[in-house]
Motif scaffolding. Sequence first.
Motif, short mmCIF file in Angstrom:
data_model
loop_
_atom_site.label_atom_id
_atom_site.label_comp_id
_atom_site.label_asym_id
_atom_site.label_seq_id
_atom_site.Cartn_x
_atom_site.Cartn_y
_atom_site.Cartn_z
N LEU A 46 0.85 -1.24 -0.05
CA LEU A 46 -0.03 -0.06 -0.04
C LEU A 46 0.83 1.36 0.07
O LEU A 46 1.75 1.52 0.94
N VAL A 47 0.49 2.17 -1.05
CA VAL A 47 1.25 3.26 -1.27
C VAL A 47 0.53 4.52 -0.73
O VAL A 47 -0.56 4.63 -1.21
N THR A 48 0.62 5.24 0.39
CA THR A 48 -0.10 6.60 0.66
C THR A 48 0.65 7.74 0.35
O THR A 48 1.93 7.96 0.81
N LEU A 49 -0.13 8.56 -0.28
CA LEU A 49 0.24 10.06 -0.63
C LEU A 49 0.38 10.78 0.48
O LEU A 49 -0.15 10.57 1.79
N LYS A 50 1.34 11.80 0.36
CA LYS A 50 1.36 13.09 1.46
C LYS A 50 0.20 13.97 1.38
O LYS A 50 -0.58 13.84 0.24
N LYS A 51 -0.02 14.55 2.24
CA LYS A 51 -1.26 15.45 2.56
C LYS A 51 -0.81 16.60 1.50
O LYS A 51 0.21 16.96 1.19
N GLY A 52 -1.94 16.84 0.46
CA GLY A 52 -1.62 17.82 -0.69
C GLY A 52 -0.85 17.60 -1.86
O GLY A 52 -0.85 18.44 -2.74
N GLU A 53 -0.43 16.26 -1.80
CA GLU A 53 0.19 15.62 -2.95
C GLU A 53 -0.80 14.93 -4.12
O GLU A 53 -1.92 14.72 -3.67
N GLY A 54 -0.44 14.61 -5.14
CA GLY A 54 -1.34 13.91 -6.12
C GLY A 54 -1.99 14.62 -7.11
O GLY A 54 -3.15 14.15 -7.35
N ARG A 55 -1.67 15.99 -7.15
CA ARG A 55 -2.45 16.77 -7.62
C ARG A 55 -2.84 16.46 -9.44
O ARG A 55 -3.89 16.34 -9.79
N SER A 56 -1.51 16.36 -10.14
CA SER A 56 -1.71 15.46 -11.41
C SER A 56 -2.85 14.41 -11.38
O SER A 56 -3.53 14.18 -12.43
N LEU A 57 -2.59 13.28 -10.73
CA LEU A 57 -3.25 12.19 -10.42
C LEU A 57 -4.65 12.75 -10.41
O LEU A 57 -5.60 11.89 -11.16
N LYS A 58 -4.94 13.33 -9.36
CA LYS A 58 -6.20 13.67 -9.17
C LYS A 58 -7.09 14.37 -10.08
O LYS A 58 -8.35 14.55 -10.42
N ALA A 59 -6.20 15.24 -11.26
CA ALA A 59 -6.78 15.83 -12.21
C ALA A 59 -7.00 14.89 -13.51
O ALA A 59 -7.45 15.19 -14.42
N GLY A 60 -6.37 13.72 -13.30
CA GLY A 60 -6.49 12.75 -14.43
C GLY A 60 -5.37 11.95 -14.84
O GLY A 60 -5.40 11.36 -15.91
N GLY A 61 -4.28 12.57 -14.60
CA GLY A 61 -2.80 11.86 -14.88
C GLY A 61 -2.53 10.44 -14.44
O GLY A 61 -3.51 10.03 -13.61
N ALA A 62 -1.63 10.11 -14.74
CA ALA A 62 -1.16 8.77 -14.35
C ALA A 62 -0.04 8.46 -13.57
O ALA A 62 0.42 7.24 -13.24
N TRP A 63 0.69 9.38 -13.18
CA TRP A 63 2.17 9.34 -12.74
C TRP A 63 1.82 9.89 -11.24
O TRP A 63 1.44 10.87 -10.95
N ILE A 64 2.53 9.14 -10.38
CA ILE A 64 3.02 9.36 -9.01
C ILE A 64 4.45 9.65 -8.97
O ILE A 64 5.03 8.51 -9.02
N PHE A 65 5.03 10.73 -8.33
CA PHE A 65 6.54 11.00 -8.25
C PHE A 65 6.84 10.58 -6.88
O PHE A 65 6.18 10.43 -5.82
N ASP A 66 8.15 10.16 -6.68
CA ASP A 66 8.77 9.54 -5.41
C ASP A 66 8.56 10.51 -4.38
O ASP A 66 8.25 10.26 -3.11
N ASN A 67 8.45 11.87 -4.41
CA ASN A 67 8.51 12.87 -3.51
C ASN A 67 7.14 13.13 -3.35
O ASN A 67 6.76 14.23 -2.19
N GLU A 68 6.15 12.61 -3.92
CA GLU A 68 4.44 12.73 -3.39
C GLU A 68 4.28 11.91 -2.45
O GLU A 68 3.09 11.91 -1.81
#
Length: 399
Positions: free
Chosen positions: A5-27
Amino acid sequence: MSMALVTLKKGEGRSLKAGGAWIFDNEIGTTVGSFEDGDIVMVHDFDGYPMGKGYINSHSKIRVRMLTRDKDQDINEEFFRKRLADAWDYRKKTVDTSSCRVVFGEADFLPGLVVDKFSDVLVFQALSLGMDRRKERVMGLLKEVLEEDGICIRGIYERSDAKEREKEGLKKTKGFFGPEFDTFVPIVENGVKYIVDVKDGQKTGFFLDQKYNRLAIQKLCRGAKVLDCFTHTGSFALNAGAAGARSVLGVDASELAVRQAEENAKLNHLEEKVKFIAEDVFELLPKLVEQKEEYDLVILDPPAFTKSRNSIKNAVKGYREINIRGMKLVKDGGYLATCSCSHFMDFELFTKTIRQAAAGAHVRLRQVEFRTQAADHPILWAADESYYLKFYIFQVCRE
């Protein structure tokens, strides 16, 4: 074995939430559970909200590439078959499928996979570790999907020799994927014949993304004197010749590309009026300006001058320079077709650069049309990297 299970930091994953497909290491906040690189993992937002599933690679800055938004979706053979069938169905509705891009990575919800079909041959690139681990099964499924639709595929060639693989901790690789076959593949596009070198040609051997842009310049070519810069294997030049141009000069720095372009001209019986030379475009254009050469149509189809944000400044200079030179070579009332295939050179920056070039060349531009890549290279909104080709046609006025 339960899924990591990968959990995002608070406030991260903006691109993912907009419809993108990538999660970067610093997120990423935490990764819980054991996994091997390339495995499927579950992704949650910081508050435990399920975001979907994707494959993970701890060697890549793009840590997770999402495959589905559905937390309950099994990533199995049926999943990949459905994705591939959907991709093929989309092409049948939107483009001429005799030769086309069948899968365009993230934009087809198959991150890291690119597949081009040249007549009855498939050429693919596996650009992510997750896809590399599954490429044998996925390509087998794609062949089945096409054959169920009556499309006979006589061979598959792997061109996973792109630099992107190094960022995934993968070695470059290329070669036959199954039985060997002749790697010089004949195709017909817009009525023009080509031989595609799938083994040693650039990328997968031929740039299918410009198919309808090549068609768009045909109407400007009847009786015209045409200059095609960065011609590669002659595609724009041959479209100009086939459309009735008076004379065409195609220029490319690669001797190999020019030799292939000459063979393609012979295939179309255009060798008398479509000529090619191996020269550096940046060195040739000033000479042609000095010689007071004038053309009815100048085509500028350069390679991506930038593949990272860091080199944008130099890229802008390069685009500005060739466009100033190109505009100076267009006769009053003639036409310029100009493009950029780098997604870092976005629409606004490219447009601004063309405007600066027009000022530098002391010409006025009348826009005929603006185009992008062919529909078999779909642009997925929020996945910026999927929108890369910008293509303008202008009339050049000196008054």
